[in-house]
Design a protein around this motif. Structure first.
Motif, PDB file in Angstrom:
ATOM      1  N   UNK A   1      -3.014 -26.317  58.114  1.00 49.15           N
ATOM      2  CA  UNK A   1      -2.665 -25.270  59.073  1.00 49.15           C
ATOM      3  C   UNK A   1      -2.988 -23.895  58.474  1.00 49.15           C
ATOM      4  N   UNK A   2      -3.603 -23.046  59.279  1.00 51.37           N
ATOM      5  CA  UNK A   2      -3.854 -21.676  58.848  1.00 51.37           C
ATOM      6  C   UNK A   2      -2.513 -20.945  58.729  1.00 51.37           C
ATOM      7  N   UNK A   3      -2.218 -20.377  57.551  1.00 46.96           N
ATOM      8  CA  UNK A   3      -0.934 -19.681  57.397  1.00 46.96           C
ATOM      9  C   UNK A   3      -0.805 -18.444  58.272  1.00 46.96           C
ATOM     10  N   UNK A   4      -1.922 -17.957  58.831  1.00 38.18           N
ATOM     11  CA  UNK A   4      -1.888 -16.802  59.726  1.00 38.18           C
ATOM     12  C   UNK A   4      -1.749 -17.293  61.163  1.00 38.18           C
ATOM     13  N   UNK A   5      -0.652 -16.939  61.797  1.00 40.47           N
ATOM     14  CA  UNK A   5      -0.385 -17.371  63.168  1.00 40.47           C
ATOM     15  C   UNK A   5      -1.238 -16.604  64.167  1.00 40.47           C
ATOM     16  N   UNK A   6      -1.246 -15.271  64.046  1.00 37.04           N
ATOM     17  CA  UNK A   6      -2.013 -14.406  64.946  1.00 37.04           C
ATOM     18  C   UNK A   6      -2.695 -13.337  64.110  1.00 37.04           C
ATOM     19  N   UNK A   7      -3.974 -13.103  64.363  1.00 35.93           N
ATOM     20  CA  UNK A   7      -4.730 -12.100  63.621  1.00 35.93           C
ATOM     21  C   UNK A   7      -5.246 -11.045  64.598  1.00 35.93           C
TER      22      UNK A   7
ATOM     23  N   UNK B   1      -2.120 -31.225  50.832  1.00 31.63           N
ATOM     24  CA  UNK B   1      -2.292 -29.808  51.164  1.00 31.63           C
ATOM     25  C   UNK B   1      -3.747 -29.445  50.838  1.00 31.63           C
ATOM     26  N   UNK B   2      -4.599 -29.640  51.827  1.00 33.25           N
ATOM     27  CA  UNK B   2      -6.039 -29.564  51.571  1.00 33.25           C
ATOM     28  C   UNK B   2      -6.514 -28.170  51.210  1.00 33.25           C
ATOM     29  N   UNK B   3      -5.716 -27.146  51.460  1.00 37.99           N
ATOM     30  CA  UNK B   3      -6.086 -25.809  51.025  1.00 37.99           C
ATOM     31  C   UNK B   3      -5.906 -25.649  49.513  1.00 37.99           C
ATOM     32  N   UNK B   4      -5.185 -26.589  48.909  1.00 35.97           N
ATOM     33  CA  UNK B   4      -4.922 -26.526  47.470  1.00 35.97           C
ATOM     34  C   UNK B   4      -5.736 -27.572  46.718  1.00 35.97           C
TER      35      UNK B   4
ATOM     36  N   UNK C   1      10.483 -23.897  55.316  1.00 37.58           N
ATOM     37  CA  UNK C   1       9.468 -24.341  56.280  1.00 37.58           C
ATOM     38  C   UNK C   1       8.287 -23.373  56.247  1.00 37.58           C
ATOM     39  N   UNK C   2       8.580 -22.085  56.079  1.00 35.72           N
ATOM     40  CA  UNK C   2       7.511 -21.104  55.914  1.00 35.72           C
ATOM     41  C   UNK C   2       6.667 -21.391  54.679  1.00 35.72           C
ATOM     42  N   UNK C   3       7.306 -21.815  53.586  1.00 35.12           N
ATOM     43  CA  UNK C   3       6.567 -22.208  52.384  1.00 35.12           C
ATOM     44  C   UNK C   3       5.643 -23.386  52.678  1.00 35.12           C
ATOM     45  N   UNK C   4       6.110 -24.307  53.518  1.00 37.92           N
ATOM     46  CA  UNK C   4       5.290 -25.459  53.902  1.00 37.92           C
ATOM     47  C   UNK C   4       4.042 -24.998  54.650  1.00 37.92           C
ATOM     48  N   UNK C   5       4.200 -24.051  55.573  1.00 40.91           N
ATOM     49  CA  UNK C   5       3.041 -23.519  56.299  1.00 40.91           C
ATOM     50  C   UNK C   5       2.086 -22.793  55.354  1.00 40.91           C
TER      51      UNK C   5
END
Length: 267
Positions: free
Chosen positions: A13-19, A165-168, A144-148
């Motif tokens: 999941x992209x950690x940015x909700x809205x850009x 966590x494929x981003x890591x 939960x925010x840390x999870x995102x």
């Protein structure tokens, strides 16, 4: 994107909700804010239940917001990676880069309540008992925010509930952020129940909360990767080492609470 490969969940999941370009709203920031909203609503219910002036909560909320952010940031920078931050002191202010520690946040809140109490005259333990309750709720939403954010990672596991966590990296890991969030929600529920049963026993709710919360922290550290950027030379992690004094303080507060109640004259 969220898919599964074999038995493991792939978290991407992209950690940015809205850009908006000039402004980025992150899942972490949204959940952090929701934590304070939930805390405010809980305290509003408590104040209404006890006939307190709800308008006082506006001031109390700001004390808690500042104390949480400042305490958590200083806790992270000075406990988990002091070498780097003391060499780059301006980076301590870079909260947007991540790095908040619950131990520091707890100390910040305890100090802020002392300052608030001196200004508004409430009993210190009355405040500690009540403010501790929604703190667990806020902690759950922050985890939960840390999870995102794909941060505070668990150790590798082959259990089917492991998350990649494929981003890591591409290792299935314990979703320790969700373990912690679930446990904090339990602490929140139990603390509420303790408050309704023993709300008039100063120190009992706060002591129970501190003992439960940091016992959870101590146990779940076994499922986390080490966060401190140095070796403490002990068989336990830095997070566990820091949790022990809080657990002991919570137990001491419970004992003090019972002794104070028993020493009061009957009638």
């Amino acid at each position: 994107m969220l898919i599964t490969v074999m038995e493991h969940l792939i978290w991407n999941i992209d950690p940015i909700l809205v850009d908006f370009g000039f402004l980025k709203i992150r899942w972490y920031g949204l959940l952090f804010a929701c934590g304070f909203v939930g805390s405010f609503l809980t305290m509003q219910w408590i104040y209404q239940r006890e006939g307190k002036n709800v308008e006082e909560l506006d001031s109390l909320l700001w004390y808690m917001v500042v104390a949480t952010i400042v305490g958590a940031r200083l806790g992270h920078t000075l406990i988990y990676d002091p070498g780097y931050y003391l060499s780059h002191p301006l980076k301590i202010l870079a909260v947007w880069e991540g790095g908040l520690a619950s131990h520091g946040a707890t100390l910040g809140i305890i100090l802020a309540l002392y300052l608030y109490r001196r200004k508004y005259g409430d009993s210190y333990f009355w405040l500690l008992d009540r403010v501790s309750i929604p703190t667990a709720l806020a902690g759950a939403l922050i985890r939960i925010g840390n999870f995102f954010n794909s941060e505070i990672l668990g150790i590798p596991t082959q259990h089917p509930w492991g998350v990649v966590f494929s981003r890591i990296d591409h290792l299935p890991r314990h979703p320790v952020q969700l373990y912690e969030a679930f446990c904090y929600l339990l602490v929140y529920a139990v603390s509420l129940r303790i408050y309704t049963l023993r709300g008039n026993q100063p120190g009992f709710t706060f002591g129970s909360f501190i003992a439960m919360l940091f016992s959870v922290r101590f146990v779940l550290e076994y499922f986390k990767t080490e966060q401190a950027m140095y070796d403490n030379g002990l068989a336990i992690t830095t997070g566990q080492l820091l949790s022990v004094p809080f657990v002991l303080a919570g137990i001491a507060c419970i004992v003090w609470s019972f002794r104070t109640r028993e020493s009061k004259p009957a009638g």
